[in-house]
Motif scaffolding. Structure first.
Motif, PDB file in Angstrom:
ATOM      1  N   SER A  32      53.863  74.472  51.236  1.00 23.98           N
ATOM      2  CA  SER A  32      53.608  74.914  52.608  1.00 23.98           C
ATOM      3  C   SER A  32      54.744  74.574  53.568  1.00 23.98           C
ATOM      4  CB  SER A  32      52.307  74.285  53.117  1.00 23.98           C
ATOM      5  OG  SER A  32      52.447  72.874  53.240  1.00 23.98           O
ATOM      6  N   ILE A  33      55.727  73.820  53.107  1.00 24.96           N
ATOM      7  CA  ILE A  33      56.807  73.351  53.970  1.00 24.96           C
ATOM      8  C   ILE A  33      58.020  74.262  53.836  1.00 24.96           C
ATOM      9  CG2 ILE A  33      58.343  71.414  54.499  1.00 24.96           C
ATOM     10  CD1 ILE A  33      55.403  70.886  55.094  1.00 24.96           C
ATOM     11  N   PRO A  34      58.588  74.766  54.931  1.00 28.14           N
ATOM     12  CA  PRO A  34      59.793  75.600  54.840  1.00 28.14           C
ATOM     13  C   PRO A  34      60.998  74.788  54.381  1.00 28.14           C
ATOM     14  CG  PRO A  34      59.318  75.097  57.131  1.00 28.14           C
ATOM     15  CD  PRO A  34      58.143  74.591  56.335  1.00 28.14           C
ATOM     16  N   ILE A  35      61.851  75.414  53.598  1.00 25.15           N
ATOM     17  CA  ILE A  35      63.085  74.789  53.124  1.00 25.15           C
ATOM     18  C   ILE A  35      64.261  75.510  53.772  1.00 25.15           C
ATOM     19  CG2 ILE A  35      64.553  74.336  51.125  1.00 25.15           C
ATOM     20  CD1 ILE A  35      62.024  74.157  49.436  1.00 25.15           C
ATOM     21  N   ILE A  36      65.145  74.754  54.402  1.00 21.26           N
ATOM     22  CA  ILE A  36      66.279  75.365  55.069  1.00 21.26           C
ATOM     23  C   ILE A  36      67.594  74.845  54.489  1.00 21.26           C
ATOM     24  CG2 ILE A  36      65.013  75.807  57.192  1.00 21.26           C
ATOM     25  CD1 ILE A  36      66.287  73.393  58.441  1.00 21.26           C
ATOM     26  N   SER A  37      68.563  75.737  54.432  1.00 20.26           N
ATOM     27  CA  SER A  37      69.909  75.391  53.992  1.00 20.26           C
ATOM     28  C   SER A  37      70.800  75.222  55.218  1.00 20.26           C
ATOM     29  CB  SER A  37      70.476  76.480  53.082  1.00 20.26           C
ATOM     30  OG  SER A  37      69.681  76.649  51.938  1.00 20.26           O
ATOM     31  N   PHE A  38      71.913  74.529  55.032  1.00 18.06           N
ATOM     32  CA  PHE A  38      72.791  74.271  56.169  1.00 18.06           C
ATOM     33  C   PHE A  38      74.219  74.062  55.683  1.00 18.06           C
ATOM     34  CE2 PHE A  38      74.567  71.178  59.330  1.00 18.06           C
ATOM     35  CZ  PHE A  38      74.629  72.063  60.403  1.00 18.06           C
ATOM     36  N   ASP A  39      75.175  74.599  56.430  1.00  9.91           N
ATOM     37  CA  ASP A  39      76.592  74.368  56.158  1.00  9.91           C
ATOM     38  C   ASP A  39      76.992  73.086  56.876  1.00  9.91           C
ATOM     39  OD1 ASP A  39      79.324  74.284  55.978  1.00  9.91           O
ATOM     40  OD2 ASP A  39      79.654  76.375  56.560  1.00  9.91           O
ATOM     41  N   TYR A  40      77.195  72.024  56.120  1.00  9.93           N
ATOM     42  CA  TYR A  40      77.422  70.708  56.712  1.00  9.93           C
ATOM     43  C   TYR A  40      78.800  70.539  57.337  1.00  9.93           C
ATOM     44  CZ  TYR A  40      72.961  69.240  54.836  1.00  9.93           C
ATOM     45  OH  TYR A  40      71.615  69.129  54.582  1.00  9.93           O
ATOM     46  N   SER A  41      79.632  71.584  57.275  1.00  9.97           N
ATOM     47  CA  SER A  41      80.898  71.549  57.994  1.00  9.97           C
ATOM     48  C   SER A  41      80.701  71.940  59.461  1.00  9.97           C
ATOM     49  CB  SER A  41      81.917  72.491  57.340  1.00  9.97           C
ATOM     50  OG  SER A  41      81.500  73.846  57.441  1.00  9.97           O
ATOM     51  N   ASN A  42      79.509  72.440  59.793  1.00 11.92           N
ATOM     52  CA  ASN A  42      79.201  72.856  61.166  1.00 11.92           C
ATOM     53  C   ASN A  42      78.648  71.704  61.989  1.00 11.92           C
ATOM     54  OD1 ASN A  42      79.952  75.545  60.772  1.00 11.92           O
ATOM     55  ND2 ASN A  42      77.908  76.140  60.068  1.00 11.92           N
ATOM     56  N   ASP A  43      78.666  71.901  63.306  1.00 14.74           N
ATOM     57  CA  ASP A  43      78.005  70.970  64.216  1.00 14.74           C
ATOM     58  C   ASP A  43      76.526  70.899  63.834  1.00 14.74           C
ATOM     59  OD1 ASP A  43      76.527  69.972  66.544  1.00 14.74           O
ATOM     60  OD2 ASP A  43      78.423  70.193  67.625  1.00 14.74           O
ATOM     61  N   PRO A  44      75.933  69.705  63.743  1.00 10.41           N
ATOM     62  CA  PRO A  44      74.532  69.597  63.304  1.00 10.41           C
ATOM     63  C   PRO A  44      73.548  70.367  64.176  1.00 10.41           C
ATOM     64  CG  PRO A  44      75.387  67.491  64.109  1.00 10.41           C
ATOM     65  CD  PRO A  44      76.546  68.385  63.944  1.00 10.41           C
ATOM     66  N   ILE A  45      73.882  70.606  65.452  1.00 11.11           N
ATOM     67  CA  ILE A  45      72.966  71.357  66.313  1.00 11.11           C
ATOM     68  C   ILE A  45      72.789  72.779  65.809  1.00 11.11           C
ATOM     69  CG2 ILE A  45      74.666  72.276  67.942  1.00 11.11           C
ATOM     70  CD1 ILE A  45      71.201  70.793  68.784  1.00 11.11           C
ATOM     71  N   ARG A  46      73.726  73.267  64.993  1.00 10.84           N
ATOM     72  CA  ARG A  46      73.609  74.615  64.443  1.00 10.84           C
ATOM     73  C   ARG A  46      72.399  74.723  63.513  1.00 10.84           C
ATOM     74  NH1 ARG A  46      78.523  77.465  63.984  1.00 10.84           N
ATOM     75  NH2 ARG A  46      77.320  79.034  62.821  1.00 10.84           N
ATOM     76  N   LEU A  47      71.977  73.619  62.939  1.00 10.74           N
ATOM     77  CA  LEU A  47      70.794  73.637  62.080  1.00 10.74           C
ATOM     78  C   LEU A  47      69.590  74.157  62.849  1.00 10.74           C
ATOM     79  CD1 LEU A  47      69.836  70.893  59.544  1.00 10.74           C
ATOM     80  CD2 LEU A  47      68.087  71.844  61.022  1.00 10.74           C
ATOM     81  N   ILE A  48      69.494  73.783  64.130  1.00  5.19           N
ATOM     82  CA  ILE A  48      68.413  74.262  64.981  1.00  5.19           C
ATOM     83  C   ILE A  48      68.658  75.712  65.389  1.00  5.19           C
ATOM     84  CG2 ILE A  48      67.096  73.831  67.085  1.00  5.19           C
ATOM     85  CD1 ILE A  48      67.005  71.569  64.994  1.00  5.19           C
ATOM     86  N   GLU A  49      69.872  75.994  65.805  1.00  3.46           N
ATOM     87  CA  GLU A  49      70.199  77.322  66.321  1.00  3.46           C
ATOM     88  C   GLU A  49      70.078  78.409  65.258  1.00  3.46           C
ATOM     89  OE1 GLU A  49      73.472  75.626  69.569  1.00  3.46           O
ATOM     90  OE2 GLU A  49      74.140  76.591  67.721  1.00  3.46           O
ATOM     91  N   GLU A  50      70.325  78.062  64.003  1.00  4.04           N
ATOM     92  CA  GLU A  50      70.322  79.057  62.935  1.00  4.04           C
ATOM     93  C   GLU A  50      68.932  79.305  62.350  1.00  4.04           C
ATOM     94  OE1 GLU A  50      73.137  77.559  60.138  1.00  4.04           O
ATOM     95  OE2 GLU A  50      74.869  77.971  61.429  1.00  4.04           O
ATOM     96  N   ASN A  51      67.927  78.602  62.851  1.00  2.00           N
ATOM     97  CA  ASN A  51      66.565  78.763  62.320  1.00  2.00           C
ATOM     98  C   ASN A  51      65.558  79.001  63.436  1.00  2.00           C
ATOM     99  OD1 ASN A  51      66.728  78.027  59.228  1.00  2.00           O
ATOM    100  ND2 ASN A  51      68.040  76.548  60.294  1.00  2.00           N
ATOM    101  N   PRO A  52      65.725  80.112  64.169  1.00  2.00           N
ATOM    102  CA  PRO A  52      64.825  80.379  65.308  1.00  2.00           C
ATOM    103  C   PRO A  52      63.383  80.625  64.890  1.00  2.00           C
ATOM    104  CG  PRO A  52      66.192  82.295  64.821  1.00  2.00           C
ATOM    105  CD  PRO A  52      66.735  81.168  63.990  1.00  2.00           C
ATOM    106  N   ASP A  53      63.152  81.029  63.644  1.00  2.00           N
ATOM    107  CA  ASP A  53      61.773  81.246  63.199  1.00  2.00           C
ATOM    108  C   ASP A  53      61.002  79.934  63.091  1.00  2.00           C
ATOM    109  OD1 ASP A  53      62.237  83.934  63.053  1.00  2.00           O
ATOM    110  OD2 ASP A  53      62.628  83.954  60.903  1.00  2.00           O
TER     111      ASP A  53
END
Length: 219
Positions: free
Chosen positions: A37-58
């Motif tokens: 039931s938990i969403p799994i998200i991927s992230f490019d760790y070379s980016n600013d960590p705030i992008r993790l939030i910005e890239e997952n608006p859903d």
């Protein structure tokens, strides 16, 4: 069916995920791992960590303002770890709470516990020591833009290993058994006993105290 397939591709599914190497048996996966039931998200760790939030608006949107959101975070080595994040939309809101284990990684890959610089190879033992002394259940970890993916992975590895070590010790204390030998009822009993959970610190959502752990111990 097409929509369901796209959702599974987007969010992932626990039965297909790579578990951390420290998860040495199914009981540990059940206790600490990410369920379906938990969403799994991927992230490019070379980016600013705030992008993790910005890239997952859903996942992070107006309807989740102020919520504690549980996520499966895919790490640089493609393993998936369970984390919690409190999503704050109003930048004027300050979230304060009781002290917790506060870990930060700077853009120079310097590791800090509160206001104190520490070595990576001491992190696991420090976490377990702090847990024994203060009984805190939350491990807060954040990193600055510019921190290396390799170092972020190494820090997560140490945190995860400490989680497993604590759960294993609790199992022996409660049931007198190795955690991998517990039945389903005993696992639920262990779950009720409490585990250390990982909280993400990204952006300005958490305003944390400048903690001096040595001073706290002296008091």
């Amino acid at each position: 069916n097409l929509i369901l397939t796209l959702l599974l591709i987007s969010f992932g599914c626990s039965k297909d995920q790579n578990h951390p190497k420290s998860y040495r048996c199914n009981n540990i996966v059940s206790l600490l791992g990410v369920n379906d039931s938990i969403p799994i998200i991927s992230f490019d760790y070379s980016n600013d960590p705030i992008r993790l939030i910005e890239e997952n608006p859903d996942i992070f949107n107006a309807s989740t303002c102020g919520d504690f959101i549980e996520l499966g975070l895919k790490l640089p080595d493609a393993s998936v770890v369970m984390v919690t994040y409190r999503y704050i939309c109003d930048t004027n809101v300050i979230i304060c709470g009781p002290p917790w284990i506060e870990i930060n990684l700077t853009n120079k890959d310097v590791l800090r516990l509160g206001n104190k610089e520490i070595r990576l190879d001491t992190l696991q033992s420090i976490i377990l020591e702090e847990k024994a002394v203060f009984r805190w259940d939350e491990i807060h970890f954040g990193w600055s833009s510019g921190a290396s993916a390799k170092r972020i992975q190494q820090v997560f590895n140490e945190i995860i290993t400490a989680q497993v070590a604590y759960a294993s010790k609790s199992s022996r204390l409660i049931s007198g058994k190795d955690i991998c030998s517990l039945d389903s009822v005993e696992i639920e009993k262990l779950r009720d006993y409490g585990n250390m959970e990982i909280y993400l610190e990204i952006g300005e959502s958490w305003i944390t105290p400048d903690i001096d752990y040595d001073l706290i111990k002296m008091e």
